[in-house]
Design a protein around this motif. Structure first.
Motif, mmCIF file in Angstrom:
data_model
loop_
_atom_site.group_PDB
_atom_site.id
_atom_site.type_symbol
_atom_site.label_atom_id
_atom_site.label_comp_id
_atom_site.label_asym_id
_atom_site.label_seq_id
_atom_site.Cartn_x
_atom_site.Cartn_y
_atom_site.Cartn_z
ATOM 1 N N ASP A 35 29.007 39.461 43.266
ATOM 2 C CA ASP A 35 29.567 39.411 41.910
ATOM 3 C C ASP A 35 30.704 40.423 41.736
ATOM 4 N N TRP A 36 30.557 41.605 42.338
ATOM 5 C CA TRP A 36 31.629 42.607 42.251
ATOM 6 C C TRP A 36 32.877 42.108 42.967
ATOM 7 N N GLU A 37 32.673 41.607 44.168
ATOM 8 C CA GLU A 37 33.807 41.177 44.982
ATOM 9 C C GLU A 37 34.500 39.950 44.397
ATOM 10 N N ASN A 38 33.773 39.155 43.649
ATOM 11 C CA ASN A 38 34.350 37.965 43.027
ATOM 12 C C ASN A 38 34.839 38.220 41.603
ATOM 13 N N GLY A 39 34.743 39.481 41.167
ATOM 14 C CA GLY A 39 35.251 39.847 39.850
ATOM 15 C C GLY A 39 34.381 39.430 38.690
#
Length: 143
Positions: A35-39
């Protein structure tokens, strides 16, 4: 995609890690990391510091130049305000009902408090959270 998400993905790939491997190293679930890496979301301050430490980069770099090194600014401000008010770490820790060791780690720049505790500290010192994080240079009392 946010600058943070892009920086995180780049750092992971440069270091030859999969999302699963990095999530394990950070001791979080893979879907949270994804979720962090996908914004879709961003980590809290403490986790940002852990990520920056893991990759040996500044928080400013990690956030794409939009953020000062919060830990350093916070620890310097905390010590400055404590000394100005002639308080000991022990006094503050007792009044906030935390361990002196915990407070010492904040002031030493080893860890940062969570958001709720940051607000408690701002209330205790009667300053804004922005002041504690070094975003405002003057000690402006809250209204």
């Amino acid at each position: 995609m946010s600058v943070f998400a892009e920086q995180l993905k780049t750092l992971r790939k440069i270091n030859g890690l999969t999302q699963k491997e990095l999530a394990e190293k950070l001791k979080i679930k893979q879907n949270s990391y994804s979720d962090w890496e996908n914004g879709k979301s961003e980590p809290n301050i403490e986790m940002l510091v852990r990520i920056a430490d893991y990759f040996d980069v500044s928080l400013d770099y990690l956030m794409g130049g939009k953020m000062k090194n919060i830990t350093e600014e916070f620890s310097l401000c905390l010590k400055k305000i404590r000394m100005k008010r002639k308080l000991s770490q022990k006094q503050i820790a007792e009044e906030l009902k935390i361990s002196q060791q915990q407070y010492s780690k904040w002031e030493g720049g080893i860890i940062t408090p969570n958001a709720e505790t940051l607000v408690r500290l701002a209330d205790y010192f009667d300053v804004s959270v922005d002041y504690l994080l070094g975003r405002k240079k003057k000690e402006i009392k809250k209204e």
